[in-house]
Design a protein around this motif. Structure first.
Motif, PDB file in Angstrom:
ATOM      1  N   ARG A   1      61.770   9.744  81.932  1.00  0.00           N
ATOM      2  CA  ARG A   1      61.916   8.317  82.204  1.00  0.00           C
ATOM      3  C   ARG A   1      61.604   7.468  80.963  1.00  0.00           C
ATOM      4  NH1 ARG A   1      61.111   9.497  87.758  1.00  0.00           N
ATOM      5  NH2 ARG A   1      59.708  11.129  87.040  1.00  0.00           N
ATOM      6  N   ALA A   2      60.738   7.970  80.083  1.00  0.00           N
ATOM      7  CA  ALA A   2      60.474   7.257  78.828  1.00  0.00           C
ATOM      8  C   ALA A   2      61.728   7.184  77.965  1.00  0.00           C
ATOM      9  CB  ALA A   2      59.341   7.938  78.062  1.00  0.00           C
ATOM     10  N   VAL A   3      62.518   8.265  77.965  1.00  0.00           N
ATOM     11  CA  VAL A   3      63.782   8.260  77.226  1.00  0.00           C
ATOM     12  C   VAL A   3      64.753   7.259  77.839  1.00  0.00           C
ATOM     13  CG1 VAL A   3      65.790   9.661  76.606  1.00  0.00           C
ATOM     14  CG2 VAL A   3      63.495  10.605  76.366  1.00  0.00           C
ATOM     15  N   LEU A   4      64.790   7.187  79.148  1.00  0.00           N
ATOM     16  CA  LEU A   4      65.642   6.188  79.802  1.00  0.00           C
ATOM     17  C   LEU A   4      65.215   4.770  79.429  1.00  0.00           C
ATOM     18  CD1 LEU A   4      66.056   7.606  83.435  1.00  0.00           C
ATOM     19  CD2 LEU A   4      67.772   7.523  81.622  1.00  0.00           C
ATOM     20  N   ALA A   5      63.903   4.542  79.381  1.00  0.00           N
ATOM     21  CA  ALA A   5      63.407   3.225  78.980  1.00  0.00           C
ATOM     22  C   ALA A   5      63.828   2.904  77.547  1.00  0.00           C
ATOM     23  CB  ALA A   5      61.883   3.173  79.110  1.00  0.00           C
ATOM     24  N   ALA A   6      63.731   3.897  76.662  1.00  0.00           N
ATOM     25  CA  ALA A   6      64.139   3.685  75.273  1.00  0.00           C
ATOM     26  C   ALA A   6      65.622   3.354  75.174  1.00  0.00           C
ATOM     27  CB  ALA A   6      63.814   4.922  74.443  1.00  0.00           C
ATOM     28  N   THR A   7      66.432   3.970  76.028  1.00  0.00           N
ATOM     29  CA  THR A   7      67.867   3.691  76.037  1.00  0.00           C
ATOM     30  C   THR A   7      68.145   2.246  76.432  1.00  0.00           C
ATOM     31  OG1 THR A   7      68.294   6.006  76.635  1.00  0.00           O
ATOM     32  CG2 THR A   7      70.085   4.431  76.997  1.00  0.00           C
ATOM     33  N   LEU A   8      67.457   1.772  77.456  1.00  0.00           N
ATOM     34  CA  LEU A   8      67.614   0.381  77.884  1.00  0.00           C
ATOM     35  C   LEU A   8      67.128  -0.586  76.801  1.00  0.00           C
ATOM     36  CD1 LEU A   8      66.360   0.697  81.569  1.00  0.00           C
ATOM     37  CD2 LEU A   8      68.743   0.507  80.804  1.00  0.00           C
ATOM     38  N   ILE A   9      66.016  -0.248  76.159  1.00  0.00           N
ATOM     39  CA  ILE A   9      65.470  -1.103  75.105  1.00  0.00           C
ATOM     40  C   ILE A   9      66.455  -1.221  73.947  1.00  0.00           C
ATOM     41  CG2 ILE A   9      63.686  -1.210  73.314  1.00  0.00           C
ATOM     42  CD1 ILE A   9      61.765   0.039  75.413  1.00  0.00           C
ATOM     43  N   ALA A  10      67.052  -0.095  73.548  1.00  0.00           N
ATOM     44  CA  ALA A  10      68.014  -0.115  72.447  1.00  0.00           C
ATOM     45  C   ALA A  10      69.213  -0.978  72.786  1.00  0.00           C
ATOM     46  CB  ALA A  10      68.457   1.312  72.117  1.00  0.00           C
ATOM     47  N   ALA A  11      69.690  -0.882  74.015  1.00  0.00           N
ATOM     48  CA  ALA A  11      70.845  -1.686  74.424  1.00  0.00           C
ATOM     49  C   ALA A  11      70.494  -3.173  74.464  1.00  0.00           C
ATOM     50  CB  ALA A  11      71.347  -1.219  75.785  1.00  0.00           C
ATOM     51  N   GLU A  12      69.325  -3.494  74.981  1.00  0.00           N
ATOM     52  CA  GLU A  12      68.918  -4.898  75.086  1.00  0.00           C
ATOM     53  C   GLU A  12      68.692  -5.527  73.715  1.00  0.00           C
ATOM     54  OE1 GLU A  12      67.588  -8.640  76.190  1.00  0.00           O
ATOM     55  OE2 GLU A  12      68.816  -7.165  77.251  1.00  0.00           O
ATOM     56  N   THR A  13      67.950  -4.844  72.844  1.00  0.00           N
ATOM     57  CA  THR A  13      67.609  -5.430  71.550  1.00  0.00           C
ATOM     58  C   THR A  13      68.794  -5.451  70.587  1.00  0.00           C
ATOM     59  OG1 THR A  13      66.769  -3.263  70.810  1.00  0.00           O
ATOM     60  CG2 THR A  13      65.170  -4.831  71.720  1.00  0.00           C
ATOM     61  N   ALA A  14      69.838  -4.665  70.858  1.00  0.00           N
ATOM     62  CA  ALA A  14      71.011  -4.681  69.983  1.00  0.00           C
ATOM     63  C   ALA A  14      71.705  -6.030  70.002  1.00  0.00           C
ATOM     64  CB  ALA A  14      71.993  -3.577  70.403  1.00  0.00           C
ATOM     65  N   ARG A  15      71.443  -6.837  71.018  1.00  0.00           N
ATOM     66  CA  ARG A  15      72.090  -8.151  71.124  1.00  0.00           C
ATOM     67  C   ARG A  15      71.345  -9.237  70.367  1.00  0.00           C
ATOM     68  NH1 ARG A  15      73.061  -6.373  76.596  1.00  0.00           N
ATOM     69  NH2 ARG A  15      71.180  -7.424  77.343  1.00  0.00           N
ATOM     70  N   TYR A  16      70.138  -8.923  69.874  1.00  0.00           N
ATOM     71  CA  TYR A  16      69.333  -9.945  69.224  1.00  0.00           C
ATOM     72  C   TYR A  16      69.764 -10.122  67.772  1.00  0.00           C
ATOM     73  CZ  TYR A  16      66.245  -9.123  73.248  1.00  0.00           C
ATOM     74  OH  TYR A  16      65.740  -8.978  74.522  1.00  0.00           O
ATOM     75  N   GLY A  17      69.768 -11.361  67.321  1.00  0.00           N
ATOM     76  CA  GLY A  17      70.187 -11.631  65.952  1.00  0.00           C
ATOM     77  C   GLY A  17      69.166 -11.206  64.916  1.00  0.00           C
ATOM     78  N   GLY A  18      67.889 -11.307  65.224  1.00  0.00           N
ATOM     79  CA  GLY A  18      66.844 -10.941  64.280  1.00  0.00           C
ATOM     80  C   GLY A  18      65.617 -10.461  65.023  1.00  0.00           C
TER      81      GLY A  18
ATOM     82  N   VAL B   1      57.521   1.990  76.192  1.00  0.00           N
ATOM     83  CA  VAL B   1      57.827   3.422  76.251  1.00  0.00           C
ATOM     84  C   VAL B   1      56.551   4.230  76.471  1.00  0.00           C
ATOM     85  CG1 VAL B   1      58.685   5.374  74.908  1.00  0.00           C
ATOM     86  CG2 VAL B   1      59.921   3.206  74.870  1.00  0.00           C
ATOM     87  N   ARG B   2      55.476   3.843  75.805  1.00  0.00           N
ATOM     88  CA  ARG B   2      54.211   4.558  75.965  1.00  0.00           C
ATOM     89  C   ARG B   2      53.727   4.491  77.409  1.00  0.00           C
ATOM     90  NH1 ARG B   2      51.233   1.280  73.346  1.00  0.00           N
ATOM     91  NH2 ARG B   2      51.897   2.036  71.315  1.00  0.00           N
ATOM     92  N   PHE B   3      53.819   3.306  78.011  1.00  0.00           N
ATOM     93  CA  PHE B   3      53.326   3.140  79.381  1.00  0.00           C
ATOM     94  C   PHE B   3      54.182   3.923  80.370  1.00  0.00           C
ATOM     95  CE2 PHE B   3      52.862   0.526  83.333  1.00  0.00           C
ATOM     96  CZ  PHE B   3      51.516   0.796  83.533  1.00  0.00           C
ATOM     97  N   VAL B   4      55.487   3.918  80.165  1.00  0.00           N
ATOM     98  CA  VAL B   4      56.361   4.701  81.042  1.00  0.00           C
ATOM     99  C   VAL B   4      56.028   6.185  80.931  1.00  0.00           C
ATOM    100  CG1 VAL B   4      58.749   5.397  81.487  1.00  0.00           C
ATOM    101  CG2 VAL B   4      58.220   2.997  81.001  1.00  0.00           C
ATOM    102  N   ARG B   5      55.773   6.637  79.721  1.00  0.00           N
ATOM    103  CA  ARG B   5      55.415   8.046  79.517  1.00  0.00           C
ATOM    104  C   ARG B   5      54.107   8.388  80.221  1.00  0.00           C
ATOM    105  NH1 ARG B   5      55.537   8.013  74.256  1.00  0.00           N
ATOM    106  NH2 ARG B   5      57.684   8.768  74.060  1.00  0.00           N
ATOM    107  N   LEU B   6      53.120   7.487  80.151  1.00  0.00           N
ATOM    108  CA  LEU B   6      51.830   7.735  80.786  1.00  0.00           C
ATOM    109  C   LEU B   6      51.931   7.719  82.307  1.00  0.00           C
ATOM    110  CD1 LEU B   6      49.468   5.543  78.548  1.00  0.00           C
ATOM    111  CD2 LEU B   6      49.501   8.034  78.680  1.00  0.00           C
ATOM    112  N   GLU B   7      52.712   6.765  82.846  1.00  0.00           N
ATOM    113  CA  GLU B   7      52.776   6.586  84.295  1.00  0.00           C
ATOM    114  C   GLU B   7      53.797   7.505  84.965  1.00  0.00           C
ATOM    115  OE1 GLU B   7      50.916   4.389  86.342  1.00  0.00           O
ATOM    116  OE2 GLU B   7      49.697   4.452  84.517  1.00  0.00           O
ATOM    117  N   LEU B   8      54.868   7.837  84.255  1.00  0.00           N
ATOM    118  CA  LEU B   8      55.913   8.680  84.828  1.00  0.00           C
ATOM    119  C   LEU B   8      56.025   9.981  84.028  1.00  0.00           C
ATOM    120  CD1 LEU B   8      58.544   5.879  85.612  1.00  0.00           C
ATOM    121  CD2 LEU B   8      56.920   6.963  87.181  1.00  0.00           C
ATOM    122  N   ASP B   9      56.961  10.041  83.098  1.00  0.00           N
ATOM    123  CA  ASP B   9      57.105  11.261  82.301  1.00  0.00           C
ATOM    124  C   ASP B   9      58.019  10.975  81.110  1.00  0.00           C
ATOM    125  OD1 ASP B   9      59.698  11.200  83.342  1.00  0.00           O
ATOM    126  OD2 ASP B   9      59.253  12.669  84.902  1.00  0.00           O
ATOM    127  N   GLU B  10      58.251  12.000  80.307  1.00  0.00           N
ATOM    128  CA  GLU B  10      59.062  11.822  79.104  1.00  0.00           C
ATOM    129  C   GLU B  10      60.516  11.516  79.451  1.00  0.00           C
ATOM    130  OE1 GLU B  10      59.963  11.365  75.214  1.00  0.00           O
ATOM    131  OE2 GLU B  10      57.977  11.625  76.094  1.00  0.00           O
TER     132      GLU B  10
END
Length: 401
Positions: free
Chosen positions: A71-88, A60-69
């Motif tokens: 797109r950083a929020v979009l990255a956070a949304t994808l991260i939340a969806a991806e990590t929700a599938r992990y058991g631990g 998220v930090r890198f997306v914010r630095l290279e693009l903007d806030e």
């Protein structure tokens, strides 16, 4: 709907320029039934980032630095969806996920703009470089994800965090100094206790690493401050200015101390800088940028020497206790050999992770008033050192990069 996604990605992700993005976004905007597949493709890019060594906060930090806030929020949304599938998840991952920005709404009325934002984000994710791993990827090596806490650790960290929060909140420099001093004292004692317990139990724990954001503005001064905090807590910090973070190598208890103390000192230093800057503006001064840069450079440099002194005194006091038998761990030959062995382990780990580091000299402290104000602020947050020393003038800083 995979063919549409493949066509859009082929058009937008492997070419430069806005025209390629427009082509891909047009294809997606005309196919609302492909939205779910589009987001799954983004989650796949996120998963690949983990395999390249990235963590949620880094991404998220890198997306914010290279693009903007946005797109950083979009990255956070994808991260939340991806990590929700992990058991631990490792503890640091859970902490990072808790601090991510809120999820972005999907299926916006401006479908073309939304698709364009996603594709630009995907283009960045696709080209992420591989970085040094600092722990296993979630879902692998599960038995190594959690270190058994030392006795009393949660209560100790809670107490340290509370002291630093009070230091940040108070408007009285003397009170902030006393609170921060007590927090540093607890950190030093906790680190030494952990080292003695590990020696007594013949622990197989090895040094780990974490990444801490070092973002603009004035990132060189912030990196110097983090390096000073890391060194005082028996860690090594290596700064990557291009990616906006430093990697700190050390034993787990010391990494926790570095994160807590650096964050608090940065908050305290920024507040002191703002107050000093207001006084400068009231007197008619206009050199805000140079004042801030010089202030933070002085703050970091001064705290470095003060933190080192505090660490040495804490170690000497603890070593005296072990010599008299007050704190000797059964099966150890004294504190200093134990700490020396841990220092060697940290150095070897850092050199193995970063075999090609360089020492960077950082310049930029050109405002004498800013330097003097920053030095005074560092003295007020000097970790319990009540001896006054002479104020130095602006000088270069050195950090590992």
């Amino acid at each position: 709907m995979e063919p549409v996604i493949d066509q859009a990605c082929a058009a937008a992700l492997y070419a430069e320029g806005d025209a390629a993005l427009d082509t891909g976004a047009s294809l997606l905007a005309a196919a609302p039934e492909a939205d779910d597949a589009l987001h799954r493709r983004g989650e796949e890019f996120v998963r690949r980032a983990w395999e390249r060594g990235w963590h949620p906060a880094d991404l998220v930090r890198f997306v914010r630095l290279e693009l903007d806030e946005r797109r950083a929020v979009l990255a956070a949304t994808l991260i939340a969806a991806e990590t929700a599938r992990y058991g631990g998840l490792p503890p640091r991952w859970r902490a990072q996920l808790a601090e991510l920005p809120g999820a972005a709404p999907r299926n916006k009325p401006d479908r073309f703009g939304y698709a364009s934002d996603l594709l630009e984000l995907y283009r960045l994710l696709l080209r992420l470089p591989a970085i040094e791993p600092v722990g296993p990827v979630p879902g692998t090596a599960a038995d190594h994800l959690h270190r058994p806490p030392a006795p009393g650790e949660p209560r100790m960290l809670t107490r340290i965090r509370a002291l630093l929060a009070k230091a940040e909140a108070t408007g009285f420099p003397e009170e902030a100094e006393a609170l921060t001093s007590k927090a540093q004292e607890l950190m030093a004692r906790h680190s030494i206790d952990e080292a003695l317990i590990a020696a007594r139990t013949r622990s197989t724990e090895t040094p780990g690493a974490c990444r801490i954001g070092v973002e603009p503005p004035y990132e060189s001064a912030k990196a110097i401050l983090l390096d000073a905090v890391a060194s005082a807590n028996r860690c090594r910090a290596v700064w990557n200015g291009d990616l906006g973070f430093s990697t700190v190598v050390g034993f787990e208890a010391d990494l926790d101390a570095v994160e807590l103390l650096f964050t608090s000192l940065l908050v305290q230093g920024t507040a002191a800088m703002t107050r000093a800057e207001a006084g400068q503006r009231a007197s008619g001064r206009k050199r805000t940028k140079t004042f801030r840069q010089s202030f933070l450079m002085a703050y970091a440099q001064r705290l470095g020497s003060r933190l080192a002194d505090t660490a040495e005194r804490a170690t000497a006091a603890a070593d005296a206790d072990t010599e008299t038998g007050a704190g000797t761990a059964e099966g150890t030959s004294g504190l200093l050999p134990v700490l020396a062995a841990r220092d060697v382990a940290v150095t070897e780990t850092a050199e193995r992770m970063f075999p090609r580091t360089t020492t960077t000299r950082v310049r930029g402290a050109t405002d004498l008033d800013g330097w003097n104000h920053g030095t005074e602020a560092a003295d007020r947050a000097r970790m319990g050192d009540h001896r006054k020393g002479p104020h130095g003038g602006p000088r270069d800083g050195e950090i590992m990069a």
